[in-house]
Design an enzyme around this catalytic site. Structure first.
Site, PDB file in Angstrom:
ATOM      1  N   HIS A 198     -36.690  -2.360  26.469  1.00  9.46           N
ATOM      2  CA  HIS A 198     -37.802  -3.222  26.056  1.00  9.46           C
ATOM      3  C   HIS A 198     -37.290  -4.445  25.295  1.00  9.46           C
ATOM      4  CE1 HIS A 198     -40.897  -0.564  27.401  1.00  9.46           C
ATOM      5  NE2 HIS A 198     -40.603   0.416  26.557  1.00  9.46           N
TER       6      HIS A 198
ATOM      7  N   GLY B 257     -65.907  -7.778   7.798  1.00  5.40           N
ATOM      8  CA  GLY B 257     -66.607  -8.144   6.570  1.00  5.40           C
ATOM      9  C   GLY B 257     -68.080  -8.435   6.741  1.00  5.40           C
TER      10      GLY B 257
ATOM     11  N   GLU C 245     -35.749   1.996  24.228  1.00  5.93           N
ATOM     12  CA  GLU C 245     -36.148   0.861  23.389  1.00  5.93           C
ATOM     13  C   GLU C 245     -35.236  -0.339  23.612  1.00  5.93           C
ATOM     14  OE1 GLU C 245     -38.915   0.961  22.009  1.00  5.93           O
ATOM     15  OE2 GLU C 245     -39.232   3.109  22.260  1.00  5.93           O
TER      16      GLU C 245
END
Length: 675
Positions: A454, A233, A451
């Site tokens: 993990h 910003g 997966e």
């Protein structure tokens, strides 16, 4: 800010466009020129020029057409002229028929005194037409040519003026003045950067009431540099300053200074400050100042180039005017490391304001600002979304709201619910689910075990982050993803947490090796991310007992080629070899921990993989159920089990290939370990 100043600024920055008036003028001139030739030759178009002797023969042979309204015989008499013209028709034999041919002959007065007698003898009475306006006829004939030349004159004069104007304005500043009535952004529209907002509020107060600061002898900073990651910003904050200050606000980009011609950038810098002095008090905002403010003398092709001349002019101008004039420079960049030190010294940029990523409170405020433009369903708690988006910038949060609105519209909902917001959050950070991607059963099974490795390590190891979700649905560039979310905003990482993260990164490769007895290239991203973290632990963070608390090499977030190309390594070859050994030791130890843990909990690995093959997506609580109870107690709601999902075969396939990994983020950032 007056409309007059805005119009004046727009006129200064207008550039010559395509000249439609010139094209129309040329076409009109060509048409008039053709009309002139047509008028001049219209009286004798398709007319046979007959000598006077030939006319007498035609008259004697009675070939002249007479007493016929369709074929008139006319004598044109011009006062003051020694010649007269006869225009008529004569009969000409062609292909056995008589054809009337129009002719013209010139009569010289001294030799044609008996012409009237010969015409009377032939019974011909010509119509006599007096032509007295010789000058008018000549003027009418040559008027189109004159108009043509006049149009060409005005056309080329305008082009010469425009060319001169463009040449004179080439060195003028391209700074755009932001009109007060067009700038609707104020400090109310800026959220999540309260400290930065408080600092720039002083600038607005000084511009409104300078005596408040001057009476105590204080002076306002000459320049303010906004520094921070992309999307936080910085430009929005500068526009809010313009909206609050109610003073002229000049906006320009760093790339607008440098052109292909030498000296143009320096000229534009001088002109920009000249405009600022005339409009004081005012603000000059330079966006992406690193495009023109880079280190001098670090150019690969030589030091004396156009960018350095522009920078020198900027340095002189910033230090050459008094702050009491009320001209304040605000610049923004996300590359402060490449800026010239002379630009950052007090007296030029006196103050550097860091615009960091928002914390949980700031994220909630940003979400509330952007949610005003959309319709939320009842009961949506933005605080929940803010807690689930650590590490998100303001631009990413705005994108989350927008993606959630688009998703709710596609589903035909009347408002945005929490489910759309969470799905939009995952889409912004990890990519959109690619359910249409057809995977073979081998790849699907391999991805499930990868997966599962993990996810299981995230639950079993002590110093890991909480598991958010694990899926084998392709998302973004990966075939599957394991995502984690920190419980709170983190700014530092302990060594135990980093070591546990390395072990989690090894979990996918270890699971493939344990189950299939073979490995795939699906762990490429895991290896890349783990190696980067391990090297930083050794070289930057002093987390190696053998190497000690010494920094090896100057490590920065970005590469500056002009400076780094000539930088020599500040440690010996023997030290480099030791660094490689320590990095390898961290990776090997993490691999050993992952293999030992997954081997000891092989049954849970199988259950997680089978659940993924059946339901495709599991969240952290469901993985925790499997770890604690050995089975899935509360399966995902609203998601039917996958039909035809095959369990892994007793014997592993000879070759299983999965898509390469995406590199996991650095510590402290949000991410996962997709496969």
């Amino acid at each position: 800010m007056s409309e007059k100043n805005s119009n004046r600024d727009n006129k200064r920055n207008t550039e010559p466009s395509f000249n439609w008036r010139g094209v129309i003028g040329i076409a009109l001139a060509i048409g008039l020129l053709g009309l002139a030739f047509f008028i001049r030759g219209n009286g004798y178009a398709n007319v046979e020029e007959v000598p006077y002797s030939r006319f007498l023969q035609l008259l004697e042979n009675k070939q002249i057409v007479q007493d016929d309204k369709n074929y008139p015989f006319r004598l044109i008499v011009s006062e003051g002229e020694k010649t007269q013209s006869l225009i008529g028709f004569y009969r000409k034999a062609a292909a056995g028929t008589d054809q009337a041919v129009k002719f013209h002959t010139t009569v010289f007065l001294p030799f044609t005194s008996d012409l009237q007698q010969k015409l009377n003898a032939a019974g011909i009475q010509p119509d006599i037409k007096m032509d007295t306006n010789i000058w008018g006829q000549a003027l009418f004939s040559f008027a189109p040519i004159g108009v043509f030349l006049l149009i060409l004159y005005f056309l080329f004069r305008q082009q010469i003026r425009m060319a001169g104007k463009g040449a004179l304005n080439f060195g003028k500043s391209r700074a755009r003045m932001l009109a007060r009535d067009k700038n609707k952004i104020t400090f109310k529209d800026v959220a999540g950067v309260e400290e930065a907002k408080d600092e720039v509020t002083e600038l607005v107060e000084f511009l409104r009431d300078p005596k408040k600061f001057q009476k105590l002898g204080g002076r306002i900073p000459k320049g303010v540099l906004l520094v921070g990651p992309p999307g936080t910003g910085k430009t929005l904050l500068a526009r809010a300053i313009a909206g609050e200050a109610d003073v002229p606000f000049f906006s320009i980009s760093g790339s607008d200074f440098v052109e292909m011609f030498v000296g143009v950038g320096a000229s534009r810098v001088r002109d920009m400050f000249e405009q600022g002095k005339k409009s004081a008090p005012c603000i000059i905002f330079i966006d992406e100042i690193d495009a023109v403010g880079r280190h001098r003398g670090h150019g690969v092709g030589g030091g004396h180039d156009e960018r350095e001349q522009t920078l020198n002019a900027l340095l002189v101008e910033m230090d050459g005017f008094d702050t009491q004039e009320g001209v304040i420079i605000i610049a923004a960049t996300n590359r402060p490391d490449v800026l010239d030190p002379a630009l950052l010294r007090p007296g030029r940029f006196d103050r550097q304001i860091t615009v960091n990523l928002p914390d949980v409170k700031g994220r909630e405020e940003i979400l509330r600002v952007h949610s005003k433009k959309v319709k939320l369903a009842e009961g949506v708690d933005l605080q929940v979304v803010a807690r689930g988006t650590p590490g998100y910038s303001g631009a990413e949060l705005a994108n989350v709201i927008n993606e959630a609105a688009l998703l709710a519209a596609r589903r035909g909902l009347k408002g945005i619910t929490l489910a759309e917001l969470e799905e939009a959050r995952d889409k912004v950070r990890w990519g959109k689910e690619r359910r249409s991607l057809a995977l073979s059963e081998k790849e699907k099974t391999n991805t499930a075990y990868h997966e599962a490795g993990h996810a299981l390590l995230l639950e079993l190891l002590e110093h890991t982050e909480p598991l958010h979700k694990v899926t084998i649905i392709p998302r973004g560039p990966s075939l599957g993803s394991t995502m984690w979310l920190p419980e709170e905003d983190k700014y530092t990482n302990r060594k135990n947490e980093l070591v546990a993260g390395l072990a989690v990164s090894m979990g996918g490769r270890v699971a493939e090796e344990i189950v299939f007895g073979d490995i795939t290239n699906g762990a490429r991203g895991d290896i890349k991310g783990a190696t980067a973290i391990a090297r930083r632990m050794v070289c930057e963070w002093g987390m190696s007992e053998k190497m000690g608390m010494v920094e090896y090499g100057e490590h920065e977030d970005y590469v500056f080629l002009g400076r780094d190309i000539s930088r020599a390594r500040d440690y010996s070859e023997a030290t480099a070899e030791q660094i490689d050994q320590e990095v390898r030791k961290l990776i090997d130890d993490a691999y050993a921990v992952a293999k030992q843990t997954l081997t000891a909990h092989r049954d849970k690995l199988e259950v997680i993989a089978k659940a993924l093959l059946e339901y495709e997506t599991l969240d952290g609580s469901q993985i925790k159920e499997i770890v604690e109870h050995g089975r899935l107690i509360n399966p995902p709601r609203g998601i039917p089990p996958s039909t035809g999902a095959k369990m892994p075969p007793e014997k592993p396939p000879k070759q299983v290939i999965a898509a390469p990994d995406v590199a996991p983020p650095l510590p402290g950032a949000l991410g996962g370990a997709p496969a």
